[in-house]
Design an enzyme around this catalytic site. Structure first.
Site, PDB file in Angstrom:
ATOM      1  N   CYS A 159       0.837  -1.211   0.000  1.00 31.52           N
ATOM      2  CA  CYS A 159       0.000   0.000   0.000  1.00 31.52           C
ATOM      3  C   CYS A 159       0.865   1.252   0.000  1.00 31.52           C
ATOM      4  CB  CYS A 159      -0.945  -0.010   1.189  1.00 31.52           C
ATOM      5  SG  CYS A 159      -0.132  -0.075   2.796  1.00 31.52           S
ATOM      6  N   HIS A 216      -2.206   0.957   7.179  1.00 32.93           N
ATOM      7  CA  HIS A 216      -2.512   1.049   5.751  1.00 32.93           C
ATOM      8  C   HIS A 216      -2.285   2.461   5.248  1.00 32.93           C
ATOM      9  CE1 HIS A 216      -4.253  -0.115   1.975  1.00 32.93           C
ATOM     10  NE2 HIS A 216      -5.314   0.674   2.095  1.00 32.93           N
ATOM     11  N   ASN A 227      -8.253   4.634  -2.270  1.00 34.34           N
ATOM     12  CA  ASN A 227      -7.666   3.402  -1.758  1.00 34.34           C
ATOM     13  C   ASN A 227      -6.989   2.615  -2.880  1.00 34.34           C
ATOM     14  OD1 ASN A 227      -6.975   1.497   0.125  1.00 34.34           O
ATOM     15  ND2 ASN A 227      -9.057   0.902   0.643  1.00 34.34           N
TER      16      ASN A 227
END
Length: 456
Positions: A87, A379, A401
Site C-alpha cells: 500500500c 494502511h 484506496n
C-alpha cells in the site's frame, strides 16, 4: 451499561478477602454480576449465532452518511495492490500519478509498482546483511539482534522509502513491467527470502565466530545478494533497463514518446522534486514539535531512516486542507481496520456499537491505544478530498484506496473528521503548505528511536 458496571464494583467491594487466584468466592461474585434477563439472553442468542460486526453496525449513522464532497481531486482509476503489503508504494506513486496525467493530457496512467518493489526487496536484503555485519559482535539474544532476525525483510513500508528507490532506479510505466503472480501475492516469496536471509545472517555470525575478518565477510556478500536477486528475477521477472513508451491522450491520439531508461523517464516525464515533501505524524505518546527517526526503518542502506515531525492532529489537518484546496494529493496512513464498513466505504467513530451489545466500555485514548499496541498505522492511502459544513469547518475527508474499484464505495473510503483525529497517524505534505515554525523543526537533530518502536 453504567448500572452493570456499578453492580460489578459493589460486588467486588463486598469480597471478604483479596486473592491473586480466581477463588470460589471471587468466581461466585463474578457470576453474580451477570443477570440473565430477557435482554441479555436475546443478546447471547444473537451474538453467538452471528458476526457481531453486523449486529453492532450503527444503522442511524449509516443513514446520516453520504459520499458527496465539496472539493475532490479527480482520479481516473482505482489501483489494486491485491494480496500484498505494498500500500505504501501504491500510495506514494499515486501522489505523483496525477501530475503525469495532467501534463500529458492522458486518459489514465499508472506507474509500475512491480518495478520499484523488485528493487525495494533487493535493497532491504542488503540492509539486513549490513545490519548483521555491524552487530556480529553482539550476543544472539541481544534485543537488536533478535529484532533483526525477526524482521529480515517485508513488503511493507512508508513514503520515505520511495524517494530513495526513485532517485536510484527511476520509474517505469506499468506496461514496461507488469504485475506478476508473486508481486500481487507476496506471502510465499517473502517467506522464502526471509528464510534465505536468516541463513545468510547466521553464516555471517559463524564466520565472525571462527575468526574471519570483516573484509572476508564483505567479499562474500555479493554472492549472497546474487541469490536474493535470483529469487526475485524468477519470481517477478527482470526489471527493464530501457523501454519504449507510447500513450493515447484524451483526444485518442496515439503518441510515440520515445525510448527511455527508468532514470530518464523520471527526469523527463515526472520530474517532481521529492525532497519538497515532509512527513508529519500525530503520536500523542511522544512529545510534539520534535523531529524523530526510527533506526533501520528504510530500504536503501545509504538512504535516510524514516524521519517525521510529530504534530498535534489539528495542525496536520490544517496543512491537509491547504494542500487539497491547491489540488495536491497526499500520502495518508492510518489504522484502517478500526470502525471500518468495507461494504459501504465508511470510516466513522461509533460505526460499530459494541458497548451497547456487551454492556461494557471499550474506551481508550489515542495515546493509550498506541502504548498498548491496540492501535497503530496499518494502511496507506491517498487523501484527495474534503467536505465542509455551512460554517466552513471540515466534516469529512475522501481517501483514494488501492484495494481495487470493487472495495468500499467504488474504490474510495469516506472518513469523518472525528475519525481522522483518532486513527490518522501519518501525512506527507509539500513544504509550501506548512508554516515556517513547522519547517524550522526540520533543522533539529532527530531523536533516534529503536527499531521496535510502536510506530515502525
Amino acid at each position: 451499561m453504567t448500572l452493570c458496571i456499578s453492580l460489578v464494583i459493589v460486588g467486588f467491594l463486598n469480597l471478604t478477602a483479596q486473592t491473586e487466584h480466581i477463588s470460589v468466592e471471587l468466581l461466585n461474585t463474578i457470576q453474580s454480576t451477570l443477570t440473565f434477563d430477557n435482554q441479555t439472553r436475546a443478546m447471547q442468542n444473537a451474538v453467538s449465532n452471528n458476526d457481531v460486526r453486523s449486529l453492532a453496525l450503527n444503522r442511524e449513522l449509516i443513514n446520516q452518511s453520504d459520499h458527496h464532497f465539496a472539493h475532490k481531486i479527480p482520479v481516473p482509476s482505482i489501483t489494486d495492490q491485491k494480496s500484498s503489503g505494498r500500500c505504501w508504494l501504491f500510495t506514494a506513486l499515486n501522489v505523483l500519478r496525477p501530475k503525469v496525467i495532467e501534463q500529458y493530457n492522458l486518459k489514465d496512467f499508472e506507474f509500475s509498482q512491480s518495478y520499484l518493489f523488485f528493487w525495494d526487496q533487493l535493497e532491504k536484503a542488503n540492509l539486513f546483511l549490513e545490519a548483521v555485519i555491524s552487530t556480529r559482535d553482539m550476543d544472539i539474544d541481544d534485543r537488536e539482534v533478535q529484532w533483526l532476525f525477526q524482521n529480515p525483510i517485508g513488503d511493507g513500508g512508508v513514503w520515505s522509502m520511495m524517494p530513495c528507490l526513485v532517485t536510484k532506479y527511476g520509474v517505469v510505466p506499468k506496461e514496461a513491467m507488469k504485475e506478476s503472480y508473486n508481486s500481487e501475492n507476496t506471502r510465499m516469496m517473502s517467506r522464502l527470502i526471509r528464510r534465505k536471509l536468516r541463513a545468510q545472517g547466521m553464516q555471517i555470525r559463524q564466520w565472525h565466530a571462527a575468526g574471519k575478518k570483516e573484509n572476508y565477510i564483505r567479499r562474500q556478500k555479493p554472492a549472497m545478494l546474487a541469490e536474493i536477486y535470483r529469487i526475485l528475477v524468477i519470481s517477478m521477472g527482470t526489471p527493464p533497463t530501457e523501454f519504449s513508451w507510447r500513450y493515447t491522450d484524451k483526444n485518442d491520439n496515439l503518441i510515440n514518446a520515445g525510448v527511455f531508461t527508468p532514470q530518464s523517464f523520471y527526469a523527463e516525464v515526472v520530474g517532481t522534486k521529492l525532497d519538497d515533501y515532509v512527513m508529519l505524524m500525530d503520536d500523542p505518546s511522544k512529545e510534539y514539535y520534535h523531529l524523530y527517526e526510527i533506526k533501520y526503518d528504510r530500504n536503501c542502506f545509504e538512504g535516510p531512516n524514516w524521519t517525521f515531525i510529530n504534530l498535534p492532529v489539528a495542525e496536520i489537518k490544517a496543512a491537509a486542507r491547504r494542500s487539497l484546496l491547491a489540488n495536491e494529493p497526499m500520502y495518508f496512513s492510518c489504522d484502517v481496520g478500526k470502525q471500518l464498513d468495507r461494504e459501504r466505504g465508511l470510516l466513522a467513530l461509533d460505526l460499530f456499537d459494541y458497548e451497547s451489545i456487551y454492556g461494557v466500555s471499550f474506551a481508550m485514548t489515542k495515546e493509550q491505544r498506541i502504548l498498548t499496541y491496540e492501535s497503530g498505522s496499518t494502511h496507506g492511502m491517498n487523501l484527495i478530498g474534503l467536505d465542509t459544513s455551512a460554517t466552513g469547518s471540515v466534516t469529512k475527508w475522501l481517501l483514494e484506496n488501492s484495494w481495487g474499484p470493487q472495495a468500499g464505495h467504488q474504490g474510495y473510503l469516506t472518513m469523518t473528521d472525528a475519525w481522522f483525529d483518532e486513527y490518522m497517524f501519518r501525512l506527507v505534505v509539500l513544504k509550501q503548505f506548512l508554516p515556517d515554525a513547522t519547517l524550522a523543526i526540520l533543522k533539529q537533530k532527530p531523536i533516534l528511536l529503536p527499531p521496535w518502536d510502536r510506530m515502525f
